[in-house]
Design a protein around this motif. Sequence first.
Motif, PDB file in Angstrom:
ATOM      1  N   PHE A  37      -9.067 150.385  -3.556  1.00 23.89           N
ATOM      2  CA  PHE A  37     -10.647 150.187  -4.083  1.00 23.89           C
ATOM      3  C   PHE A  37     -10.660 149.460  -5.312  1.00 23.89           C
ATOM      4  CE2 PHE A  37     -13.830 152.069  -7.120  1.00 23.89           C
ATOM      5  CZ  PHE A  37     -14.872 152.044  -6.164  1.00 23.89           C
ATOM      6  N   VAL A  38      -9.837 149.820  -6.453  1.00 20.95           N
ATOM      7  CA  VAL A  38      -9.762 149.148  -7.590  1.00 20.95           C
ATOM      8  C   VAL A  38      -9.583 147.673  -7.503  1.00 20.95           C
ATOM      9  CG1 VAL A  38      -8.596 148.988  -9.936  1.00 20.95           C
ATOM     10  CG2 VAL A  38      -9.020 151.328  -8.737  1.00 20.95           C
ATOM     11  N   LYS A  39      -8.579 147.174  -6.592  1.00 16.40           N
ATOM     12  CA  LYS A  39      -8.533 146.002  -6.280  1.00 16.40           C
ATOM     13  C   LYS A  39      -9.698 145.344  -5.820  1.00 16.40           C
ATOM     14  CE  LYS A  39      -6.295 144.538  -2.918  1.00 16.40           C
ATOM     15  NZ  LYS A  39      -6.939 143.856  -1.942  1.00 16.40           N
ATOM     16  N   ASP A  40     -10.545 145.777  -4.993  1.00 19.49           N
ATOM     17  CA  ASP A  40     -11.754 145.072  -4.411  1.00 19.49           C
ATOM     18  C   ASP A  40     -12.909 145.051  -5.580  1.00 19.49           C
ATOM     19  OD1 ASP A  40     -10.591 144.967  -1.945  1.00 19.49           O
ATOM     20  OD2 ASP A  40     -11.277 146.765  -1.022  1.00 19.49           O
ATOM     21  N   ILE A  41     -12.828 146.179  -6.246  1.00 19.19           N
ATOM     22  CA  ILE A  41     -14.017 146.439  -7.441  1.00 19.19           C
ATOM     23  C   ILE A  41     -13.899 145.387  -8.503  1.00 19.19           C
ATOM     24  CG2 ILE A  41     -14.673 147.857  -9.366  1.00 19.19           C
ATOM     25  CD1 ILE A  41     -15.957 148.598  -6.666  1.00 19.19           C
ATOM     26  N   VAL A  42     -12.590 145.014  -9.043  1.00 19.77           N
ATOM     27  CA  VAL A  42     -12.197 144.181 -10.139  1.00 19.77           C
ATOM     28  C   VAL A  42     -12.439 142.655  -9.523  1.00 19.77           C
ATOM     29  CG1 VAL A  42     -10.117 143.106 -11.156  1.00 19.77           C
ATOM     30  CG2 VAL A  42     -10.491 145.648 -11.076  1.00 19.77           C
ATOM     31  N   ALA A  43     -12.572 142.431  -8.331  1.00 17.04           N
ATOM     32  CA  ALA A  43     -12.885 141.041  -7.832  1.00 17.04           C
ATOM     33  C   ALA A  43     -14.329 140.722  -7.799  1.00 17.04           C
ATOM     34  CB  ALA A  43     -12.230 141.067  -6.436  1.00 17.04           C
ATOM     35  N   LEU A  44     -15.267 141.774  -8.037  1.00 15.22           N
ATOM     36  CA  LEU A  44     -16.746 141.595  -8.032  1.00 15.22           C
ATOM     37  C   LEU A  44     -17.246 141.113  -9.474  1.00 15.22           C
ATOM     38  CD1 LEU A  44     -17.317 144.426  -5.341  1.00 15.22           C
ATOM     39  CD2 LEU A  44     -17.355 142.169  -4.907  1.00 15.22           C
ATOM     40  N   PRO A  45     -17.767 140.078  -9.674  1.00 15.00           N
ATOM     41  CA  PRO A  45     -18.053 139.837 -10.685  1.00 15.00           C
ATOM     42  C   PRO A  45     -19.543 140.502 -11.321  1.00 15.00           C
ATOM     43  CG  PRO A  45     -18.712 137.908  -9.116  1.00 15.00           C
ATOM     44  CD  PRO A  45     -18.027 138.960  -8.549  1.00 15.00           C
ATOM     45  N   GLU A  46     -20.440 141.011 -10.463  1.00  9.57           N
ATOM     46  CA  GLU A  46     -21.392 141.757 -10.747  1.00  9.57           C
ATOM     47  C   GLU A  46     -20.980 142.917 -11.492  1.00  9.57           C
ATOM     48  OE1 GLU A  46     -22.359 139.417  -7.194  1.00  9.57           O
ATOM     49  OE2 GLU A  46     -20.692 140.613  -7.732  1.00  9.57           O
ATOM     50  N   ILE A  47     -19.915 143.497 -11.257  1.00 13.29           N
ATOM     51  CA  ILE A  47     -19.413 144.802 -11.813  1.00 13.29           C
ATOM     52  C   ILE A  47     -18.647 144.359 -13.018  1.00 13.29           C
ATOM     53  CG2 ILE A  47     -17.774 146.911 -11.742  1.00 13.29           C
ATOM     54  CD1 ILE A  47     -18.423 146.606  -8.748  1.00 13.29           C
ATOM     55  N   ILE A  48     -19.147 144.984 -14.276  1.00 16.42           N
ATOM     56  CA  ILE A  48     -18.426 144.512 -15.909  1.00 16.42           C
ATOM     57  C   ILE A  48     -17.779 145.489 -16.153  1.00 16.42           C
ATOM     58  CG2 ILE A  48     -20.237 142.562 -15.944  1.00 16.42           C
ATOM     59  CD1 ILE A  48     -21.259 144.848 -18.226  1.00 16.42           C
ATOM     60  N   GLU A  49     -18.076 146.720 -15.555  1.00 15.76           N
ATOM     61  CA  GLU A  49     -16.825 147.907 -16.129  1.00 15.76           C
ATOM     62  C   GLU A  49     -17.093 148.689 -15.233  1.00 15.76           C
ATOM     63  OE1 GLU A  49     -18.577 149.643 -19.792  1.00 15.76           O
ATOM     64  OE2 GLU A  49     -19.584 147.885 -20.375  1.00 15.76           O
ATOM     65  N   CYS A  50     -15.858 149.435 -14.816  1.00 21.46           N
ATOM     66  CA  CYS A  50     -15.401 150.297 -14.053  1.00 21.46           C
ATOM     67  C   CYS A  50     -14.646 151.569 -14.590  1.00 21.46           C
ATOM     68  CB  CYS A  50     -14.431 149.671 -12.802  1.00 21.46           C
ATOM     69  SG  CYS A  50     -13.983 151.041 -11.700  1.00 21.46           S
ATOM     70  N   TYR A  51     -14.877 152.748 -14.498  1.00 16.13           N
ATOM     71  CA  TYR A  51     -14.238 153.892 -14.959  1.00 16.13           C
ATOM     72  C   TYR A  51     -13.857 154.713 -14.017  1.00 16.13           C
ATOM     73  CZ  TYR A  51     -16.511 152.121 -19.274  1.00 16.13           C
ATOM     74  OH  TYR A  51     -16.648 151.234 -20.183  1.00 16.13           O
ATOM     75  N   ASN A  52     -12.864 155.347 -13.947  1.00 16.31           N
ATOM     76  CA  ASN A  52     -12.270 156.577 -13.111  1.00 16.31           C
ATOM     77  C   ASN A  52     -12.676 157.659 -13.725  1.00 16.31           C
ATOM     78  OD1 ASN A  52      -9.001 157.681 -12.071  1.00 16.31           O
ATOM     79  ND2 ASN A  52     -10.960 157.897 -11.062  1.00 16.31           N
TER      80      ASN A  52
END
Length: 153
Positions: A85-100
């Motif tokens: 999931f994290v690998k896929d999220i990091v690849a999306l440029p629209e997502i600028i921040e992601c927090y667990n």
Amino acid sequence: MENLDKTDLQILKHLQENSNINTKDLASKLFLTVTPVYERIKRLERDGFITKYVALLDRKKMNRGMTVFCNVRLKEHAKNVGSNFVKDIVALPEIIECYNIAGDYDFMLKILVQDMASYQDFVMNKLSTIENIGNTNSIFVMGEIKYSTALEF
């Protein structure tokens, strides 16, 4: 912060306000000469207090004027599932921040898009293709009250 003195903190404060300031101007503001200010900055970088210098862009001028916070709950919580999931999220440029996060959801995403149609396209064609997403909850920002990248000390 125990290794930082008053001058170090002043340097960090000025660099947070304008990381493009040259050493000569910074030294002038601190009533110091250029060489010790330069050496202090290099030490702050080497010791990891300064991690990077960036230019902050106007999101609206870059066609990213809509901010959405999206909470995501995963179906499974196995280690490899979360890693994928994290690998896929990091690849999306629209997502600028992601927090667990802890609580009802597993992750909080900060997403920048142009408008509602762009967000719909993002959800339908990108986010929904990521495996193991159980459900999501989108929160749309109506107005930004406070935004800062500076740490206060």
